[in-house]
Design an enzyme around this catalytic site. Structure first.
Site, PDB file in Angstrom:
ATOM      1  CE  LYS B  87      -4.169  -1.844   0.085  1.00 33.48           C
ATOM      2  NZ  LYS B  87      -5.040  -1.726  -1.107  1.00 33.48           N
ATOM      3  CD  GLU B 109     -10.136   3.455   0.322  1.00 31.79           C
ATOM      4  OE1 GLU B 109     -10.095   4.692   0.241  1.00 31.79           O
ATOM      5  OE2 GLU B 109      -9.363   2.702  -0.315  1.00 31.79           O
ATOM      6  CB  SER B 376      -0.035  -7.979  -1.156  1.00 37.05           C
ATOM      7  OG  SER B 376      -0.910  -8.741  -0.343  1.00 37.05           O
TER       8      SER B 376
END
Lengths: 258, 396
Positions: B87, B109, B376
């Site tokens: 991210k 969010e 990830s």
């Protein structure tokens, strides 16, 4: 002349919103009749959506109550057809893009037209994305209402040049819901709209008192009230027709006899 | 790959309230101005290397490969990035862009909390205000990340509407953005939402695939046969795939969350169970009922618990370039435990969905084949939830 524009034939127009099926369609029917009897010029029928991203908590609550009650788009078409037998003022549907898209835009517009509805508001379909919806609306004689917001600025001329029925002027930033005061300088926006189109314009978002209603209608050709009505329905449930009727009368009296 | 109007085939677009149109247009103009700007890219690259710890490693999972007895498995270690997930790649890009645009406040969010933590981190670093919306259900599942965001100086607001999960947090961010646009950038966390977000987020995540190409060429002298990444909105997957779309011999596989199974209502497998719709600013695939009401989806993974998928994935699926497989909670939890024991790497439960497919497919492939799985994120945040899934009364 468009059916929707006829709502503006009798002076300043009062446009009243209700979510279909909140808490059930029988109540919605009574509420719509009460609104019509008390001076509303145009009825905005909300078809509930699971995730209404342009709504504040009040209308979100109504959508949830309606969907929890099991109402569907098909139920609303049938209901509108029944309503049309005795309610003669123009009506439009307000819903979200996916409700129309997933139903099939052509099928949706055909059924809306058969139900006697003359307009459609899709708050998540801006000018850039309207072509697919607008072509079907036009085919079935429905006006896809264009919205103009305080942030529209240089977009206003383009948007209203293709607007049909009336222009929906969003009074302020944010989502739907009542506001204690509307601080946007709306006069220059309205002037710009008027320079670019002859169709009427109505102001919505945040209007709840007769004073606000009169002030907004003085600037434009009409006022749109949603959350304030839905709040009454949230409070009174199946007994809402009386209180909503009284409320609409208080709003329209100020408008028609300023 | 993006058309000028923000379309990937028929998917994408800008289905937004008029109030936000000027904001997305302003963002598009700013992005077009800065994306090739040498100074912007120098600053971003410095942040990515010095702060976020890029490039991330491409690790040969020898024990896993030998145990499964098939294709050679490499892990792209996005879990080793600062803040523990991919991210941060996107967030540093967007936060820097927002700063250049004169914005002083970020809203975001978050599902699992990784994007919220990354946004709170970037806001702290760049001296910006930060507000994160998170579903109340997810706040319960990911308490540590909630505390982490607050520690970083962000305000975290719970979203009670709908299912109290990621989709509701996205909706609430869109609502918040309409109330305050002038000083606020919506730092969207995945390759979804209205144009230009799917393109911007993809471009900032494409570093994953570019590094994989360079690293695998160094290690193996050739491209991999298959890339596997998990897909919720799809940002680490598109980041992994993007540089390889033109390489037709590289198979692209997205692993989506089947929850309790794609034949049950408790699933979030959008490509396997959904249909085309328009929601959250984009045309794409969504889990929905016959009237277009968005379905209340479910997955053990808060990060994959989303009823839609990015528009570029919808397009890649339609043209047959990528395929999307469904992985259940149970398969993902087994993979979570497997990687921990076999390689000493605790993956995020999201990433465990990709690993589960690798575990399934690798033994069926020849030993000279190469798979790259993107890990990830790291799984520290998931340990308590997995313990509870296994019946232990463990709370953070």
């Amino acid at each position: 002349m468009s059916e929707l524009a006829k709502a503006f034939d009798h002076g300043k127009a009062f446009i009243a919103f209700v979510t279909c099926g909140d808490p059930d369609l029988e109540t919605t029917g009574k509420v719509v009749r009460a609104m019509a009897e008390n001076g509303a010029d145009l009825i905005e029928l909300g078809i509930p959506f699971s995730d209404p991203t342009a709504e504040g908590p009040v209308i979100m609550g109504a959508d949830k109550r309606a969907l929890d009650g099991g109402v569907t788009t098909d139920d609303i078409f049938e209901f509108t057809k029944e309503l049309r037998k005795d309610v003669k003022i123009p009506m439009l549907y307000m819903t979200y893009a996916n409700v129309v898209f997933h139903y099939g835009a052509e099928e949706f517009c055909r059924k809306a037209s058969e139900a006697g509805v003359s307009g459609l508001i899709l708050p998540d379909v801006p000018f850039e994305e309207k072509a697919d919806f607008d072509s079907m609306c036009q085919k079935y004689g429905i006006d896809l209402v264009s919205m103009v917001a305080p942030t529209s600025e240089s977009r206003i001329a383009t948007i209203v040049s293709e607007a049909r029925g009336f222009v929906y002027v969003v009074s302020s930033l944010g989502v739907t819901g009542t506001r204690t005061s509307i601080t946007t300088d709306l006069k220059p926006m309205i002037d710009l709209i008027r320079r670019n189109t002859d169709i009427p314009c109505a102001i919505g978002f945040g209007i709840s008192t007769p004073e606000q209603c009169r002030d907004m209608a003085a600037l434009a050709d009409g006022a749109i009230v949603g959350s304030a009505i839905v709040k009454i329905i949230a409070e009174h449930g199946r007994d809402s027709a009386g209180p909503v009727g009284e409320y609409v009368r208080s709003m329209t009296q100020g408008l028609k006899n300023p | 790959m993006t058309n000028p109007n923000g379309r990937f085939g028929e998917y994408g677009g800008q289905y937004m309230p008029e109030t936000l149109m000027s904001a997305v247009i302003e963002l598009e103009e700013a992005y077009n101005r800065y994306k090739d700007d040498p100074e912007f890219n120098r600053e971003l690259n410095e942040l990515l290397t010095e702060y976020a710890n890029r490039p991330s490693r491409l690790y040969y999972a020898k024990k896993m490969t030998e145990d499964l007895g098939g294709a050679k498995i490499y892990l792209k270690r996005e879990d080793l990035n600062h803040t523990g997930a991919h991210k941060i790649n996107n967030v540093l890009g967007q936060a820097l862009l927002a700063k250049k645009m004169g914005k002083t406040r970020l809203i975001a969010e978050t599902g699992a909390g990784q994007h919220g933590v990354a946004t709170a981190t970037a806001a702290a670093l760049l001296g910006m205000e930060c507000l994160v919306y998170m579903g109340v259900e997810d706040m319960e599942r990911q308490k540590l990340n909630v505390y982490r965001m607050r520690l970083l100086g962000a305000e975290v607001r719970g979203v009670e509407t709908g299912t109290g999960t990621l989709k509701d947090a996205v909706s609430q961010c869109m609502r918040e953005w309409t109330t305050r646009i002038a000083d606020t950038h919506y730092c969207l966390g995945s390759v979804m939402g209205p144009h230009p977000f799917p393109t911007i987020v993809r471009d900032f995540q494409a570093v994953i695939g570019r590094e994989i190409r360079q690293q695998i060429l160094e290690k193996e002298g050739r491209l991999p046969d298959m890339l596997i990444a998990c897909v919720g909105g799809g940002s680490n997957a598109i980041g992994t795939f993007y540089d390889f779309i033109k390489d037709k011999n590289v198979e692209l596989v997205g692993a989506e969350a089947a929850g309790k199974g794609i034949d049950t209502p408790l699933t979030a497998a959008t490509m396997n169970t959904g249909s085309v719709g328009i929601f959250h600013g984009m045309k794409s695939y969504f889990c929905q009922d016959k009237y277009g009401q968005i379905a209340p989806v479910y997955s053990i993974s808060a990060g994959l618990d989303y009823p839609g998928i990015g528009p570029e994935h919808a397009w890649l699926s339609d043209i047959g370039r990528a395929k999307y497989v469904a992985v259940t909670d149970e398969e993902a939890v087994q993979a979570f435990e497997y990687l921990s024991r076999t390689e000493g790497i605790i993956p995020a439960i999201e990433s465990a969905h990709a690993l589960a497919y690798a575990i399934k497919i690798a033994p069926t492939m020849d030993k000279d084949k190469i798979i790259v799985v993107t890990v990830s994120g790291r799984g520290d945040k998931d340990v308590a939830a997995i313990a509870r899934y296994r019946g232990e009364d463990l709370h953070e």
